[in-house]
Enzyme design. Structure first.
Site, PDB file in Angstrom:
ATOM      1  N   THR A  30       0.857  -1.217  -0.019  1.00  0.00           N
ATOM      2  CA  THR A  30       0.002  -0.083  -0.189  1.00  0.00           C
ATOM      3  C   THR A  30       0.780   1.259  -0.002  1.00  0.00           C
ATOM      4  O   THR A  30       0.450   2.275  -0.798  1.00  0.00           O
ATOM      5  CB  THR A  30      -1.041   0.103   1.254  1.00  0.00           C
ATOM      6  OG1 THR A  30      -1.863  -1.058   1.160  1.00  0.00           O
ATOM      7  CG2 THR A  30      -1.698   1.336   1.374  1.00  0.00           C
TER       8      THR A  30
ATOM      9  N   SER B   2       1.632  -7.442  -0.852  1.00  0.00           N
ATOM     10  CA  SER B   2       2.225  -8.463  -0.203  1.00  0.00           C
ATOM     11  C   SER B   2       1.427  -9.966  -0.178  1.00  0.00           C
ATOM     12  O   SER B   2       2.091 -10.768   0.278  1.00  0.00           O
ATOM     13  CB  SER B   2       2.836  -7.797   1.151  1.00  0.00           C
ATOM     14  OG  SER B   2       1.434  -8.143   2.091  1.00  0.00           O
TER      15      SER B   2
ATOM     16  N   ASP C 163      -0.200  -6.995   4.702  1.00  0.00           N
ATOM     17  CA  ASP C 163      -0.817  -8.004   5.078  1.00  0.00           C
ATOM     18  C   ASP C 163       0.079  -9.054   5.241  1.00  0.00           C
ATOM     19  O   ASP C 163      -0.239 -10.072   6.334  1.00  0.00           O
ATOM     20  CB  ASP C 163      -1.533  -8.234   4.083  1.00  0.00           C
ATOM     21  CG  ASP C 163      -2.759  -7.366   3.462  1.00  0.00           C
ATOM     22  OD1 ASP C 163      -2.983  -6.474   4.579  1.00  0.00           O
ATOM     23  OD2 ASP C 163      -3.132  -7.272   2.342  1.00  0.00           O
TER      24      ASP C 163
HETATM   25  N1  ASP Z   1      -2.706  -5.567   0.322  1.00  0.00           N
HETATM   26  C1  ASP Z   1      -1.608  -4.657   0.947  1.00  0.00           C
HETATM   27  C2  ASP Z   1      -0.232  -5.378   0.786  1.00  0.00           C
HETATM   28  O1  ASP Z   1      -0.151  -6.128   1.682  1.00  0.00           O
HETATM   29  C3  ASP Z   1      -2.085  -3.977   2.188  1.00  0.00           C
HETATM   30  C4  ASP Z   1      -0.950  -3.130   2.674  1.00  0.00           C
HETATM   31  O2  ASP Z   1       0.131  -2.900   2.055  1.00  0.00           O
HETATM   32  O3  ASP Z   1      -1.278  -2.437   3.641  1.00  0.00           O
HETATM   33  O4  ASP Z   1       0.376  -5.126   0.048  1.00  0.00           O
END
Ligand code: ASP
Length: 333
Positions: free
Chosen positions: A12, A54, A86
């Site tokens: 993110t 991730s 994540d």
């Molecule tokens: N889905 C994202 C990831 O883990 C969530 C984040 O980075 O907060 O890459």
């Protein structure tokens, strides 16, 4: 001035909004452009080995990150990895096993909001991470997030949206960061006797079986040929259900006879397992000398199992490695 390497992997923190949802698009160099104040206390090179949500990060990426850090280790005073939240706790745990006793800091960070938004935790987390990685007393693998420094084996993502997403489980925070001050609660640099070591082997044929009321041992039997070790996430302090058919007992005996370790863990986040308390656990623990995760996080239990399996196929050696404390991961064993 300290020289750091920023390793951007996506998440993110580096994401932009697209029609299909958030996806990582912001480069490592662009990330740095949002924290100009870091130039007051460190010099930073930036590299981007991959750019992933991730959700898609696992053992191949953990090995690539460890190899990258090993290759650049002498050229830098510290490393900051930007990563999605994540699976960040798994990556920090895996790196804790792949890079042990590092006198240089290896920080894993990320954010709940992209760095290019007006209101975001990303700039503070990245600046805190660079500040921590520049500190003389920082060492080893840690997560820096929401003003907390958490040992790489002790972190858990407990909130899916709030800025204080990570907690340190069954262990104190290593430090807290308030503006430009770092307050250490665990200040043990120089107390470690073991030398720095890098490892390039993991076996990710590990299955985590979370029990629900009604799960029987036949599930374990069905999975046995596809995996090399099992972590059973049981209820409370840990035990195997027996619905009158002895199916778990049979399945455990078969797995162990095939040299496949079984580790009992708990679905309860805090305070850990102890199979000796109830008959439903003690009887099987006594019979099979089962391993348990005790106070380890589930993420560390998973990463440690993959690391131990990668080091040995001998059950006694697996057991010794599993109960050896690495980066504060286990206290009770
Ligand atoms: N889905 C994202 C990831 O883990 C969530 C984040 O980075 O907060 O890459």
């Amino acid at each position: 001035m300290k020289k750091l390497l920023l390793i951007a992997t996506g998440g993110t923190i580096a994401s932009k909004y697209t029609e299909k949802g958030l996806s990582p698009q912001i480069s490592a160099k662009e990330l740095l452009s949002y924290v100009p104040a870091a130039g007051d206390f460190c010099e930073i090179d930036a590299i981007q080995p991959f750019s992933l949500d991730s959700t898609n990060i696992g053992a191949p990426q953990w090995l690539a990150l460890a190899a990258l850090i090993e290759k650049s280790y002498i050229s830098y005073d510290g490393f900051v990895i930007c990563h999605g939240t994540d699976t960040m706790a798994y990556t920090a745990a895996a790196l804790s096993y792949l890079i042990q006793n590092s006198p240089k800091p290896i920080v894993v960070t990320g954010a709940q909001k992209p760095i290019d938004l007006a209101i975001t935790d990303a700039r503070a987390n990245l600046l805190d991470s660079l500040r921590f990685a520049s500190h003389d007393r920082a060492h080893g693998v840690n997560i820096v997030f929401g003003g907390s420094v958490i040992a790489g084996t002790r972190a858990k993502k407990e909130r899916s949206k709030s800025y204080n997403a990570f907690s340190s489980i069954n262990y104190p925070q290593i430090a807290v960061i308030q503006d430009d001050r770092i307050v250490f609660y665990i200040d043990d640099k120089g107390q470690r006797k073991a030398p720095l070591s890098f490892c390039q082997k993991l076996n990710d044929r590990v299955f985590l079986l979370k029990l629900i009321p009604g799960t029987g041992g036949s599930v374990l039997e069905a999975l046995a040929s596809s995996y090399d070790a099992f972590i059973i996430e049981s209820f409370g302090v840990g035990g195997f259900p027996d619905y009158g058919d002895g199916s778990f007992r049979r399945a455990i005996a078969r797995c162990l006879a095939a040299g496949k370790p079984i580790i009992m863990a708990t679905q309860v986040t805090h305070e850990g397992s102890d199979m000796t308390i109830y008959q439903v656990g003690k009887v099987l623990k006594d019979e099979f000398h089962l391993l348990e995760s005790y106070d380890m996080t589930l993420e560390a239990t998973v990463a440690k199992t993959m690391w131990c399996l990668g080091q040995t196929s001998d059950y006694a050696e697996f057991r010794r490695l599993f109960y050896t404390t690495v980066n504060h991961d286990i206290l009770f064993a």
